[in-house]
Design a protein around this motif. Sequence first.
Motif, PDB file in Angstrom:
ATOM      1  N   SER A 168      -9.755 -28.969  -1.571  1.00  0.00           N
ATOM      2  CA  SER A 168      -8.819 -28.700  -2.662  1.00  0.00           C
ATOM      3  C   SER A 168      -8.618 -27.206  -2.892  1.00  0.00           C
ATOM      4  O   SER A 168      -7.598 -26.795  -3.452  1.00  0.00           O
ATOM      5  N   LYS A 169      -9.577 -26.384  -2.457  1.00  0.00           N
ATOM      6  CA  LYS A 169      -9.465 -24.932  -2.619  1.00  0.00           C
ATOM      7  C   LYS A 169      -8.830 -24.257  -1.408  1.00  0.00           C
ATOM      8  O   LYS A 169      -8.767 -23.027  -1.348  1.00  0.00           O
ATOM      9  N   PRO A 171      -6.181 -22.502   0.749  1.00  0.00           N
ATOM     10  CA  PRO A 171      -5.007 -21.739   0.290  1.00  0.00           C
ATOM     11  C   PRO A 171      -3.681 -22.453   0.526  1.00  0.00           C
ATOM     12  O   PRO A 171      -2.795 -22.430  -0.329  1.00  0.00           O
ATOM     13  N   ARG A 173      -3.085 -25.682   0.731  1.00  0.00           N
ATOM     14  CA  ARG A 173      -2.965 -26.798  -0.210  1.00  0.00           C
ATOM     15  C   ARG A 173      -2.635 -26.287  -1.607  1.00  0.00           C
ATOM     16  O   ARG A 173      -1.776 -26.838  -2.302  1.00  0.00           O
ATOM     17  N   GLY A 174      -3.318 -25.222  -2.026  1.00  0.00           N
ATOM     18  CA  GLY A 174      -3.049 -24.659  -3.343  1.00  0.00           C
ATOM     19  C   GLY A 174      -1.631 -24.127  -3.464  1.00  0.00           C
ATOM     20  O   GLY A 174      -0.993 -24.264  -4.514  1.00  0.00           O
ATOM     21  N   GLY A 178       1.002 -25.566  -6.028  1.00  0.00           N
ATOM     22  CA  GLY A 178       1.475 -24.571  -6.983  1.00  0.00           C
ATOM     23  C   GLY A 178       2.987 -24.519  -7.055  1.00  0.00           C
ATOM     24  O   GLY A 178       3.577 -24.439  -8.139  1.00  0.00           O
TER      25      GLY A 178
END
Length: 316
Positions: A168-169, A171, A173-174, A178
């Motif tokens: 989940s962390k 980049p 995916r974020g 986002g």
Amino acid sequence: MEAAARVLKAKGNVVISGKSIGQGTILGIDNKDFSEVGWFRDDLYPVHPFHYLANLGLVEHAAIIPTGVAEKYQLKLGDTVSVGFTDGMIDFSIVGILPYWPSQYPDRSPFIITNLDYIYDQLPIMPYEVWLKMEPDALVAPIVDKLQKEGIELASVDDVRTELITESKHPTRGGVFGILSLGFLVSVVITLAGYILYWFFNLSGRVVQFGVLRAMGLSRKQLTGMMLLEQLFTAGLAIGLGIVIGKVVSLIFLPFLQTADNVAETVPPFRVVFEASDTNQLFYVVGFMMFVGALLLFLHIRRLKVHQAVKMGEER
């Protein structure tokens, strides 16, 4: 810990009709224990996965194979598949054919799901894994400490929750989530502002019409009800079309946002999920917009003075 299951993962040479098809993964399990620990997606199987696990208990040499292998080599239920290990050859009888299995990737290597005790009856004992089903907030460290105190040696410990947090962390995916979240917030703000402005100018430009209707004998309650129905039909149609179009567009375009390195080998396949909590949040926003519009309508009609509206119409 809610449940535990023994799982043996071993490599072997798969033989079909006397010919080797290469290396495959042999998964030895206890069908009842695995049913309490394993996680299955019901939409991936022709029937409920528990039916396949029940078939494993019919005979000790039962086996489940992937659909790709069965179609390629024209295998059917009741056929025999052999697997060559370092310490000997074992024959299995096919009792189930399915496309996927937890932790297995059929496109990379064929798998055979069978009974763990049957393998141990034919071959020397081999190290196996223990899969645990944990409560949501349970910690792994106390379990490891307890096992070590009991003299049980652990080769490795993997926690799927830790892996999910790590993923989940990522980049990429974020960044994707986002962009989607920012787009949603911007859409909500613009839509809310446009909706309020529309109703404000709409009501302001219809003052004469409201005055004439009131002078003709229409009560405030009837006028308010009429305008609420108008709002319901116009906004309700837009909301209904928005929900339908949004879901269709999501099903078409969201698969292009996959973050896997190789989309073709994604197992299980990418799926667009409409979470009830997210849909409810959208309905809350829409409900708030409808409430603001109804409130503006109510306040505007309450402040309406019939004689001023009719006089304004005469001047025009």
